[in-house]
Design a protein around this motif. Structure first.
Motif: not given
Length: 295
Positions: A165-178
């Motif tokens: 599972e990909m954590e939402t925190k990682l997804l947030s990081d992938l968005s570069r804080g968007c």
């Protein structure tokens, strides 16, 4: 080009080997046919998708001004680049979807997940956008919201279909804080609600696997697992390409699968699969799916 494809097919047949995995578990052909019938019902009812870039009259949606497209500038798997110099939200167009599909594929490849997961995530996104729900309308009017929806549906597809599972925190990081973890989680609930929690629809690849199992049943070609594996590989590649084409939004997964198989068979010579076997293949698919391969 046909000569190149034929040569590639010959090499694939030679390299596939005798220990290739079967495409679909060796169920009785009646059971596979029943599964195809259920999948066809699903794709025509609860999992049907309309082209949300077209208005009810069939004209191209008047959203977007065809500008420079900076809002959807995606460079690599590190995340979408959202530019804040636009003071007004810019509506979504088909090019936005293409760019998000490319970004999702980069993330999936980086994580070494299945490319089919990209297609599943984009299916969630497309069906969500086509619902006309309030949140979907907001995403249609704002590229930043559309990016968030696309990233969230990829996250959902990974969570449901991949071993990790990909954590939402990682997804947030992938968005570069968007986008924050809370925004992603909230969007996930909105999407699930709009979809009625229907997240297990048939995919083009699933149809490919079932069509091949039925079409090759009781033929000489069925005794050649390398042929089956080659057709699967060629067809899988084409279903992956179809994911990023907005014009195929309203085309059912079964028809995309059949088109991919027919294209793949063009690269198989008559020695590996003779004309009579091809005719038998087409008839078996038509009988189980109701789709005429010659149409």
């Amino acid at each position: 080009m046909p000569e190149v494809a034929a040569a590639a097919a010959k090499n694939s047949l030679e390299e596939a080997g005798e220990d290739s995995e079967p495409i679909v578990a060796r169920l009785p052909v009646t059971a596979i046919s029943d599964r195809i019938a259920v999948m066809r019902i699903q794709e025509e009812t609860n999992y049907r998708c309309r082209d949300y870039f077209l208005d009810p009259l069939g004209h191209e949606h008047a959203l977007g001004d065809g500008g420079d497209g900076d809002d959807m500038d995606l460079d690599d798997a590190s995340g979408p680049q959202h530019h804040h110099h636009h003071t007004q939200p810019r509506p979504v167009d088909a090019d936005c979807r293409t760019k998000m599909a490319e970004w999702c594929a980069q993330v999936i490849d980086f994580c070494k997940f299945s490319r089919e997961t990209v297609g599943i995530g984009m299916s969630y996104l497309d069906r969500f956008m086509a619902t006309g729900a309030r949140r979907a309308r907001e995403a249609m009017a704002d590229r930043k919201d559309y990016q968030l929806a696309a990233m969230t549906t990829l996250y959902m597809a990974i969570k449901i279909n991949e071993p990790l599972e990909m954590e939402t925190k990682l997804l947030s990081d992938l968005s570069r804080g968007c986008y924050t973890s809370v925004e992603i989680a909230t969007m996930e609930i909105d999407i699930l609600g709009a979809l009625g929690w229907r997240v297990a629809g048939p995919t083009p690849l699933a149809f490919v696997q079932h069509f091949l199992a039925v079409g090759l049943h009781d033929t000489e070609a069925a005794a050649n697992p390398a042929l089956e594996a080659t057709l699967l590989d060629f067809s899988r590649f084409q279903t992956e390409l179809a994911i990023g084409i907005p014009a195929l939004l309203s085309v059912s997964p079964s028809r995309i699968a059949l088109a991919a198989i027919l294209n793949s068979m063009e690269a198989i010579d008559d020695v590996a699969m003779n004309p009579f076997e091809r005719i038998s293949f087409y008839r078996a698919i038509e009988a189980t799916s109701g789709i005429d391969p010659s149409a």
